[in-house]
Write an enzyme that holds these catalytic residues in place. Sequence first.
Site, mmCIF file in Angstrom:
data_model
loop_
_atom_site.group_PDB
_atom_site.id
_atom_site.type_symbol
_atom_site.label_atom_id
_atom_site.label_comp_id
_atom_site.label_asym_id
_atom_site.label_seq_id
_atom_site.Cartn_x
_atom_site.Cartn_y
_atom_site.Cartn_z
ATOM 1 N N ARG A 1 0.834 -1.196 0.000
ATOM 2 C CA ARG A 1 0.000 0.000 0.000
ATOM 3 C C ARG A 1 0.878 1.259 0.000
ATOM 4 O O ARG A 1 2.011 1.236 0.439
ATOM 5 C CB ARG A 1 -0.901 0.030 1.241
ATOM 6 C CG ARG A 1 -1.995 -1.001 1.259
ATOM 7 C CD ARG A 1 -2.838 -0.865 2.509
ATOM 8 N NE ARG A 1 -2.049 -0.988 3.738
ATOM 9 C CZ ARG A 1 -1.627 0.026 4.469
ATOM 10 N NH1 ARG A 1 -1.936 1.272 4.130
ATOM 11 N NH2 ARG A 1 -0.916 -0.182 5.556
ATOM 12 N N HIS B 1 -9.916 -4.104 13.026
ATOM 13 C CA HIS B 1 -8.799 -4.708 12.284
ATOM 14 C C HIS B 1 -8.230 -5.814 13.174
ATOM 15 O O HIS B 1 -7.348 -5.578 13.993
ATOM 16 C CB HIS B 1 -7.742 -3.637 11.991
ATOM 17 C CG HIS B 1 -6.686 -4.091 11.037
ATOM 18 N ND1 HIS B 1 -5.453 -3.499 10.970
ATOM 19 C CD2 HIS B 1 -6.678 -5.086 10.106
ATOM 20 C CE1 HIS B 1 -4.729 -4.097 10.036
ATOM 21 N NE2 HIS B 1 -5.449 -5.065 9.507
ATOM 22 N N SER C 1 1.656 -5.959 12.583
ATOM 23 C CA SER C 1 2.494 -6.952 11.911
ATOM 24 C C SER C 1 3.630 -7.415 12.814
ATOM 25 O O SER C 1 4.296 -6.599 13.473
ATOM 26 C CB SER C 1 3.068 -6.348 10.628
ATOM 27 O OG SER C 1 3.924 -7.256 9.982
ATOM 28 N N LYS D 1 -0.513 -12.291 15.352
ATOM 29 C CA LYS D 1 -1.983 -12.309 15.234
ATOM 30 C C LYS D 1 -2.467 -13.527 14.446
ATOM 31 O O LYS D 1 -3.367 -14.244 14.884
ATOM 32 C CB LYS D 1 -2.457 -11.012 14.576
ATOM 33 C CG LYS D 1 -3.955 -10.928 14.320
ATOM 34 C CD LYS D 1 -4.381 -9.500 14.026
ATOM 35 C CE LYS D 1 -3.788 -8.955 12.766
ATOM 36 N NZ LYS D 1 -4.484 -9.429 11.538
ATOM 37 N N THR D 2 -1.873 -13.753 13.282
ATOM 38 C CA THR D 2 -2.295 -14.883 12.448
ATOM 39 C C THR D 2 -1.959 -16.207 13.113
ATOM 40 O O THR D 2 -2.774 -17.140 13.161
ATOM 41 C CB THR D 2 -1.629 -14.803 11.061
ATOM 42 O OG1 THR D 2 -2.014 -13.577 10.438
ATOM 43 C CG2 THR D 2 -2.047 -15.966 10.186
ATOM 44 N N ARG E 1 2.777 -11.956 -0.666
ATOM 45 C CA ARG E 1 1.416 -12.238 -0.175
ATOM 46 C C ARG E 1 0.768 -13.367 -0.965
ATOM 47 O O ARG E 1 1.121 -13.638 -2.115
ATOM 48 C CB ARG E 1 0.544 -10.988 -0.338
ATOM 49 C CG ARG E 1 0.943 -9.802 0.521
ATOM 50 C CD ARG E 1 0.289 -9.860 1.871
ATOM 51 N NE ARG E 1 0.580 -8.697 2.686
ATOM 52 C CZ ARG E 1 -0.058 -8.398 3.810
ATOM 53 N NH1 ARG E 1 -1.034 -9.192 4.243
ATOM 54 N NH2 ARG E 1 0.258 -7.335 4.515
#
Length: 554
Positions: A76, A238, A256, A260-261, A340
Amino acid sequence: MIRANTFALTNDCLHMPVKTQHVPIAALSALGLNTKSTIHYQLQPDELSEQTLLRGQGEVNDTGALCIRTGEFTGRSPQDKFIVKDALTEDSVHWNNFNIAIAPEKFTALKAKVLNYLNAQEELWVRDAYACADPQYRLNIRVINEHAWSNLFAYNMFLRPTEQELSNFEPDWHIIQAPGFKADPAIDGTRQHNFAIVSFTEKTILIGGTGYTGEMKKGIFTILNYLLPHKLNVLSMHCSANMGKDGDVAVFFGLSGTGKTTLSADPNRKLIGDDEHGWTNDGVFNFEGGCYAKCIDLTEEKEPEIFRAIKPGALVENVLFFDSSRQIDFSNKTITENTRVSYPLHFISNAQEPSIGGLPKNIFFLTCDAYGVLPPISKLTPGQAMYQFISGYTARVAGTEAGVTEPKATFSACFGAPFLPLHPGKYAEMLGEKMRTHQVNVWMINTGWSGGGYGVGNRMKLSYTRAMITAALNGELDQVEFEKHPVFGMLMPKMCPGVPKELLHPRYTWADRAAYDQAASKLAEMFIQNFEKYAAGVSNEILQSAPNPKGYQY
């Protein structure tokens, strides 16, 4: 020429027949698109992959996933994201370095240029999809792309209407994406040739000059972050979310690198979603229909669900293969560290479908504190939770620069500052209200360092972090004794199943406790300095929950 669900253009692949949908010719014409181009409408993933390959825009890896490069931009560009400032948004948007205003007339002129550019292309890809798994908040989206692989991303990431729903589909919003179009900053009012512009009045997201697919995903997230809290009293978040066998829902916030994942991917719990959710009076729902996971240093051992999702239908961005092979070198950072993969949520074996859950019982704020100051687990009051939510703290370790070892504090309001059109205090107040109403526990989890900062202490073991989260989820911390952190005020449990007792109070893990006191005071000052820009828009309860840098000065 119109092609709806066009089939394979070669004979070496088998395709399941797909019912042809009526292409919305009149609606596209009304938008300003002519029908001289070939319009590929609502194609399936195998068709989109094959069209990408035939146009020389991608390759297939050894597991069957489509691998593409997004071009100049591999992430981004926050400074090139604009919101049209008009009568609707002038007094409601929190204008700042992320919410950058652009005049309505600039948007109108630029949109006309983009449409003219797309009208000159030989073919376009159009997809109807929607956001928000809860039908009450469903947002219909029509996506118009210059490339087939961009349309595959839309298929993966947004929710997919049924055949019956498509028969009378009416879009609420449009995404118009033209990576090959470059703006003229001097004329068009942009910073440089790329842009992502949201017009709430025209209900359009206009993207040009960048092929990075995440701009589409985050554009929709941005508008939901405006519409849901501002208009519908739904807290947009988020975060990732999962659900236990008894229906108990947990929510995980974190920037990041905080885990979290990894920590939300629990084989004993159903995954509701990994990135964007709404919290209503009845429960939590996913905004998306897929996952957009980072691939750097990906291994099957560390992230088995993501690794196994890289298969036909997945879209992998900006990776390289090992020499003379089709095997992805996930450690290769030559193009970018932000490699990604996007794939539909049903690629995950334990995905919750539909991606809706009940009211959260536990919320986890994940931070990787490279200063080694914060406790590995602590419980927050509503005021502290709102303060920490607005702060959105983590500390990154200096990357690969030789001789640099000092961590760098990072603050991102509500763990998603670039996507928040409203003042962060609005989201925090909603969080506090929901905490009280539904008696939700909020925990801060430090996945970072213990026994000293980076270079001195050690990274908290993942097994210990998992044990702490499991204990919180199972209610095993409900009856234990807590003690208050003198500087940050959160409550630290004195024992936790599966975790050595001496790790629970960070000060006692440091050999030099005076050095810990100084580090804690220094970090507290960073929090206070960062919070100054939000102080005018929050309640006294939040302000009174700030850390006390003098907490260890007895």
